[in-house]
Write an enzyme that holds these catalytic residues in place. Structure first.
Site, PDB file in Angstrom:
ATOM      1  N   HIS A   1       0.835  -1.208   0.000  1.00  0.00           N
ATOM      2  CA  HIS A   1       0.000   0.000   0.000  1.00  0.00           C
ATOM      3  C   HIS A   1       0.877   1.269   0.000  1.00  0.00           C
ATOM      4  O   HIS A   1       0.716   2.151  -0.857  1.00  0.00           O
ATOM      5  CB  HIS A   1      -0.901  -0.028   1.244  1.00  0.00           C
ATOM      6  CG  HIS A   1      -1.824   1.141   1.370  1.00  0.00           C
ATOM      7  ND1 HIS A   1      -3.145   1.100   0.993  1.00  0.00           N
ATOM      8  CD2 HIS A   1      -1.620   2.399   1.838  1.00  0.00           C
ATOM      9  CE1 HIS A   1      -3.712   2.269   1.220  1.00  0.00           C
ATOM     10  NE2 HIS A   1      -2.796   3.078   1.728  1.00  0.00           N
ATOM     11  N   GLU A   2       1.798   1.335   0.961  1.00  0.00           N
ATOM     12  CA  GLU A   2       2.632   2.543   1.088  1.00  0.00           C
ATOM     13  C   GLU A   2       3.567   2.724  -0.106  1.00  0.00           C
ATOM     14  O   GLU A   2       3.851   3.848  -0.520  1.00  0.00           O
ATOM     15  CB  GLU A   2       3.438   2.511   2.391  1.00  0.00           C
ATOM     16  CG  GLU A   2       2.589   2.584   3.650  1.00  0.00           C
ATOM     17  CD  GLU A   2       1.646   3.786   3.698  1.00  0.00           C
ATOM     18  OE1 GLU A   2       1.952   4.832   3.082  1.00  0.00           O
ATOM     19  OE2 GLU A   2       0.585   3.668   4.339  1.00  0.00           O
TER      20      GLU A   2
ATOM     21  N   HIS B   1       1.799   4.598  -2.800  1.00  0.00           N
ATOM     22  CA  HIS B   1       1.885   6.056  -2.582  1.00  0.00           C
ATOM     23  C   HIS B   1       3.268   6.574  -2.983  1.00  0.00           C
ATOM     24  O   HIS B   1       3.391   7.622  -3.636  1.00  0.00           O
ATOM     25  CB  HIS B   1       1.664   6.377  -1.099  1.00  0.00           C
ATOM     26  CG  HIS B   1       0.253   6.242  -0.629  1.00  0.00           C
ATOM     27  ND1 HIS B   1      -0.809   6.831  -1.270  1.00  0.00           N
ATOM     28  CD2 HIS B   1      -0.268   5.595   0.449  1.00  0.00           C
ATOM     29  CE1 HIS B   1      -1.929   6.554  -0.615  1.00  0.00           C
ATOM     30  NE2 HIS B   1      -1.630   5.803   0.423  1.00  0.00           N
TER      31      HIS B   1
ATOM     32  N   HIS C   1       3.792   6.771  -6.694  1.00  0.00           N
ATOM     33  CA  HIS C   1       3.001   7.899  -7.215  1.00  0.00           C
ATOM     34  C   HIS C   1       3.773   9.208  -6.987  1.00  0.00           C
ATOM     35  O   HIS C   1       3.899  10.048  -7.885  1.00  0.00           O
ATOM     36  CB  HIS C   1       1.639   7.929  -6.505  1.00  0.00           C
ATOM     37  CG  HIS C   1       0.613   8.782  -7.178  1.00  0.00           C
ATOM     38  ND1 HIS C   1      -0.682   8.880  -6.733  1.00  0.00           N
ATOM     39  CD2 HIS C   1       0.680   9.590  -8.274  1.00  0.00           C
ATOM     40  CE1 HIS C   1      -1.356   9.699  -7.518  1.00  0.00           C
ATOM     41  NE2 HIS C   1      -0.555  10.151  -8.454  1.00  0.00           N
TER      42      HIS C   1
END
Length: 595
Positions: free
Chosen positions: A388-389, A392, A395
């Protein structure tokens, strides 16, 4: 090993290398001094922007300051988060906060000045100075607010009342974080101990139903006791939102909240309508949960209990990282190569140590690189958090690489897309790789729970916010009784008829801090639905899907959020993406039932 007694015991390659930001504290202090000088320079522009050249000078100085200030702030934040007990880090953090107040004061004149210009004057400035083209889009985005800006005197008055407007949220935060005393629970030694939030999150998932019930009752105890007080703070917050929207001539408080990101209200309404229209699979899941837990009555404290117990996979950090690289292979060679680099170059602070900030986050620092904080335990949940991290972080990396500073930061509306795309790819990979029936059921259930928490619960919260603000706009009373009644009714609508309600259910609204940041939570649900659609298209090998997604990751805030998502193949102005996500959820529940 996943927990260490001291940070010194953690291997060097699993700790941040903060010299990427500053070689030492002296270098940091030099940047602090420079920021103060730049802030003084900026304050001298107050009343002195008379032409295109002086406007450009102000904007270029402001951008230079913004670049350095972010580094200054990041450094102190990272030092504090490594060990929240570190007095020296706290001192540096206080210095950075002081600096940001100074910077804010030095630039506070600019927005009222910009919005006092006529459209013709701003156009004339932009055409007179070629270099203003770089700032043009941002200037016009700010200029959109012109019709909602009041006279100079009224703006100054509102500015002076800023602390008053924040009072309901500040009061709630103090109450919720500092003053609330939870009830007592029985620990493993049979002793009565006061419940903490950390304990609650573990106990509410305990396989022992009596422990869950005891924790549930202890957790809700202060919210029940403080019901009237918290109703007063939330009512004041909602009335403030409604009043400010009216004063600034927005159609409603919701319209005001959506205006900054240029989101049509139909997107918000369609989200709620589509979720309600496709709610039956969630009710079906509640029935399945009741059956699997072997209960005569399903209650709220049973909603987090494991229905596939005993699946405990031990996954080392090294193994988790390798699994992530394999799972994210569909995103292409460059994506995977960069992920490897993040680990090798120490962009990630991995281990839980005494005093370290809990949870996980990514923070991109423009001109440097993303920094990811984890509290990694060698288990499946930590694998999902890592994936998940890193979504980020990638991105942030791509947006910073392909965008100039002014558009490098992506907006909150699209922030959860990249992280959730990664999680969908991971789930898909793990399901494909496992032949163990119980593990498959566990993974399906994990994904269903993500849907429930990130999509359905957030939509229910968004529905609650919309209805409470509409009631305030219609002059209807907002008190403990009306808030309790509305929340209980919504909880029943979303979670279905199979749940037997304890009295505590209706107090659920009073524990949600997000309600003091109006109309924020719906973005979790739109981001989740968007990610499901994007990941499915990539996995199905749809032509152009991967290229469109990579372009999205590289786009920062170079376009409005809805437009960026359209380019990635998701049109949230139609109900289709949400309906597609609902179809996926239905299929997951059906497969879990079959298993």
């Amino acid at each position: 090993m996943s927990t260490y007694k001291s940070r010194k015991d953690v291997p060097e390659h699993e700790k941040w290398d903060l010299t990427d930001l500053y070689a030492d504290e002296q270098a940091w202090q030099a940047d602090v001094d420079e920021c103060y000088q730049l802030a003084d320079t900026l304050s001298q522009f107050d009343g002195a922007i008379q032409d295109a050249k002086s406007l450009l000078d102000f904007l270029e100085t402001q951008e230079k300051l913004s670049f350095t200030l972010r580094k200054v702030f990041a450094y102190t934040m990272f030092l504090s988060d490594i060990d929240t007990r570190d007095a020296h880090a706290q001192k540096l953090s206080a210095k950075a906060t002081q600096l940001s107040v100074k910077v804010s004061e030095s630039t506070s004149f600019f927005m009222p000045f910009l919005l006092s210009l006529s459209e013709e004057t701003l156009r004339a400035y932009i055409s007179a100075e070629k270099k203003l083209a770089y700032f043009e889009d941002e200037l016009w985005k700010s200029f959109r607010f012109k019709k909602h800006v009041l006279t100079k005197e009224k703006e100054e008055l509102l500015s002076q009342l800023g602390a008053t407007f924040q009072a309901p949220g500040d009061t709630y935060n103090m109450l919720n974080n500092a003053d609330i005393q939870f009830g007592v629970v029985t620990d493993d030694n049979g002793q009565q101990v006061q419940l903490t939030r950390g304990m609650y999150s573990k106990l509410i998932e305990d396989e022992d139903r009596n422990k869950r019930k005891e924790a549930y009752k202890a957790y809700y105890k202060p919210y029940v006791e403080l019901n009237n007080t918290i109703a007063t703070t939330l009512s004041a917050e909602i009335k403030t939102n409604v009043t400010l929207a009216k004063v600034r001539q927005y159609e409603s408080a919701l319209h005001k909240a959506l205006f900054a990101d240029n989101i049509e209200q139909s997107v918000y309404d369609q989200l709620i309508d589509a979720a309600k229209a496709n709610i039956e699979p969630l009710h079906e899941y509640a029935r399945l949960r009741k059956q699997k837990l072997g209960l005569d009555e399903l209650r709220q404290y049973d909603l987090n209990a494991p229905i596939v117990p005993g699946v405990k996979a031990e996954i080392s950090y090294e193994e988790a990282y390798e699994t992530m690289l394999k799972a994210l292979k569909p995103l292409g060679d460059d994506y995977i190569a960069k992920l490897k680099e993040f680990k090798e170059k120490r962009y990630i602070d991995v281990r839980e140590t005494p005093g370290k900030r809990s949870g996980a986050y990514n923070m991109g620092v423009y001109g440097v690189h993303p920094f990811v904080l984890l509290n990694h335990h060698d288990d499946l949940n930590s694998l999902f958090t890592l994936v998940h991290e890193m979504g980020h972080a990638m991105h942030s990396y791509y947006s910073s690489k392909y965008q100039p500073q002014i558009t490098a930061n992506y907006r909150i509306f699209v922030a959860e897309v990249a992280s959730t795309v990664n999680e969908v790819l991971l789930i898909n990979y793990l399901l494909k790789e496992t032949s163990d029936k119980r593990m498959r059921a566990y993974l399906l259930n994990h994904f269903i729970e993500q849907f429930r928490g990130t999509f359905f619960t957030q939509v229910m919260f968004a529905d609650f916010e919309k209805q409470t603000h509409e009631r305030a706009e219609a002059g209807e009373p907002l008190n403990a009784e009306s808030l309790n009644e509305l929340y209980e009714q919504l909880f029943r609508t979303y979670n279905g008829p199979d749940i037997v309600f304890d009295d505590e259910v209706k107090y659920g609204w009073s524990r949600i801090p997000h309600f003091y940041r109006a109309f924020y939570v719906y973005q979790y649900a739109t981001g989740f639905a968007s990610a499901i659609k994007i990941a499915t298209a990539i996995l199905d090998g749809e032509e152009g899907a991967l290229d469109a997604y990579m372009t999205f990751l590289q786009s920062g805030s170079s376009d409005e959020p809805l437009e960026l998502l359209k380019k990635a193949g998701v049109d949230l102005t139609t109900p289709e993406p949400v309906q597609a996500a609902m179809a996926r959820f239905s299929a997951l529940v059906e497969e879990l039932k079959q298993l």
